[in-house]
Design an enzyme around this catalytic site. Structure first.
Site, PDB file in Angstrom:
ATOM      1  N   GLU A  41       0.847  -1.187   0.000  1.00 26.45           N
ATOM      2  CA  GLU A  41       0.000   0.000   0.000  1.00 26.45           C
ATOM      3  C   GLU A  41       0.890   1.247   0.000  1.00 26.45           C
ATOM      4  O   GLU A  41       1.948   1.266   0.623  1.00 26.45           O
ATOM      5  CB  GLU A  41      -0.887  -0.018   1.246  1.00 26.45           C
ATOM      6  CG  GLU A  41      -1.870   1.138   1.327  1.00 26.45           C
ATOM      7  CD  GLU A  41      -2.730   1.082   2.580  1.00 26.45           C
ATOM      8  OE1 GLU A  41      -3.854   1.609   2.536  1.00 26.45           O
ATOM      9  OE2 GLU A  41      -2.279   0.530   3.601  1.00 26.45           O
ATOM     10  N   LYS A 114     -10.064   0.448  -2.200  1.00 23.24           N
ATOM     11  CA  LYS A 114     -10.100   0.069  -0.785  1.00 23.24           C
ATOM     12  C   LYS A 114     -11.448   0.421  -0.160  1.00 23.24           C
ATOM     13  O   LYS A 114     -11.906   1.561  -0.232  1.00 23.24           O
ATOM     14  CB  LYS A 114      -8.967   0.792  -0.053  1.00 23.24           C
ATOM     15  CG  LYS A 114      -8.824   0.430   1.423  1.00 23.24           C
ATOM     16  CD  LYS A 114      -7.637   1.179   2.036  1.00 23.24           C
ATOM     17  CE  LYS A 114      -7.424   0.810   3.487  1.00 23.24           C
ATOM     18  NZ  LYS A 114      -6.266   1.527   4.072  1.00 23.24           N
ATOM     19  N   CYS A 156      -4.872  -3.642   3.374  1.00 20.81           N
ATOM     20  CA  CYS A 156      -4.551  -3.236   4.736  1.00 20.81           C
ATOM     21  C   CYS A 156      -5.715  -3.399   5.726  1.00 20.81           C
ATOM     22  O   CYS A 156      -5.993  -4.499   6.167  1.00 20.81           O
ATOM     23  CB  CYS A 156      -4.025  -1.804   4.722  1.00 20.81           C
ATOM     24  SG  CYS A 156      -3.059  -1.347   6.197  1.00 20.81           S
TER      25      CYS A 156
END
Length: 269
Positions: A41, A114, A156
Site C-alpha cells: 500500500e 479500498k 490493509c
C-alpha cells in the site's frame, strides 16, 4: 506451481525515488523466479501528511504511476499488483485508494478501490489516523482470474473484516492479496495472526506485502511481509526494511487441502 513475491518498502515523500526502489526490488524478485509481484500500500508515496496524496492523484488510466506499473510489467514480463495509488474520486478533496493489477504484457486487468478506511486511535499510543479525511471508500469486492489462480483483492485495514474475504471466496478467490502499511503497534499485535486466520478460514494462499521501516512523517510501519499457505503455514517473511519474500503458489496443494478438509462446504450461515 508459480513463484510469487511480496515486495516490502519504506516509502518516502519522493515519488521518483520510490518508483526507482520499487523497480529495483521487482527486478530482484523476477531474477529470483517471481512471475507475480505485489507492491505494498502507498508504495509510490508515504507523504508527510495524509493530504499529500491529493497532489499526485491521477485520472483513471492515465498518469506517471500507472505508466510505471504498466511499463515495468511489460519490461520484466511479470504480473504486477500496484498496492494502492491515489486516483481521482467523486470528491475533489479526496481520492480513491486503488489497487491495480497488470498482466505480463503491461495491460491493466483489474482495479479494486479500498473499502474499509483506517479511522482509528491506536490504543495506548498517541497515534490517530483518519483516512476518510482524504480517501473515498470503494464498494465492490474484486476477484481477477490469472495464470496463478483467482486473486481476491484487498488492502490493509480490510484485513480486519472477514466478511469481505468470505465474499471473495464466494466469487472464486484462491489467493488473497493484502498490500498494506500496517503500523508498528497494530502489526506487532495482529498482523500475522490475522493473515494466518484469513488463510486458514478461507483455505486460500495469502500474499501480504507491507511497508516496513521509519517514514519521514514520523510513522513506523511493521514490515514482516509474508506469504501464507492455505493451512496457515508461513512460507516466508521479510521482517525489516526494503526487500521481498518469494514462495511457490501450488494450485495442486490448494485443491488437495480443500478436498481433504472441506470446511468451505460445511458452512451453515
Amino acid at each position: 506451481m508459480s513463484i510469487c513475491a511480496a515486495i516490502q518498502m519504506a516509502s518516502s515523500p519522493n515519488v521518483g525515488a520510490n518508483l526507482l526502489e520499487a523497480e529495483k526490488l521487482i527486478g530482484e524478485a523476477v531474477n529470483a523466479g517471481a512471475k507475480l509481484v505485489v507492491l505494498p500500500e502507498n508504495f509510490a508515496l508515504m507523504g508527510e501528511s495524509e493530504t499529500d496524496k491529493l497532489t499526485i492523484k491521477e485520472v483513471d488510466g492515465n498518469g506517471p504511476i500507472q505508466d510505471f506499473l504498466a511499463s515495468t510489467a511489460l519490461k520484466y514480463k511479470v504480473w504486477v499488483v500496484g498496492g494502492t495509488i491515489p486516483l481521482v474520486g467523486d470528491n475533489d478533496n479526496k481520492v480513491r485508494a486503488a489497487c491495480l493489477v497488470y498482466n505480463d504484457r503491461g495491460e491493466r486487468v483489474a482495479r479494486y478501490d479500498k473499502i474499509h478506511l483506517f479511522d482509528v486511535s491506536v490504543p495506548d499510543t498517541e497515534e490517530e489516523y483518519r483516512e476518510s479525511n482524504s480517501i473515498e471508500p470503494g464498494h465492490d469486492p474484486v476477484v481477477v482470474d490469472t495464470p496463478f489462480g483467482k486473486l481476491g483483492l484487498s488492502v490493509c485495514y480490510d484485513l480486519r473484516f472477514p466478511e469481505l474475504y468470505r465474499n471473495l471466496v464466494a466469487k472464486g478467490a484462491e489467493i488473497l492479496l493484502v498490500p498494506s502499511a500496517f503500523t508498528a503497534q497494530t502489526g506487532a499485535a495482529h498482523w500475522e495472526v490475522l493473515l494466518r486466520a484469513r488463510a486458514i478460514e478461507n483455505l486460500c494462499y495469502v500474499i501480504a506485502p507491507n511497508q516496513g521501516g521509519f517514514h519521514i512523517n514520523g510513522r513506523k510501519t511493521f514490515g514482516h511481509s509474508m506469504i501464507v499457505d492455505p493451512w496457515g503455514v508461513v512460507l516466508g517473511c521479510h521482517k525489516n526494511g526494503g526487500g521481498f519474500v518469494c514462495a511457490d503458489i501450488e494450485h495442486e496443494r490448494l485443491e488437495k487441502v480443500r478436498l481433504s478438509f472441506p470446511a468451505l462446504q460445511h458452512r451453515k450461515i
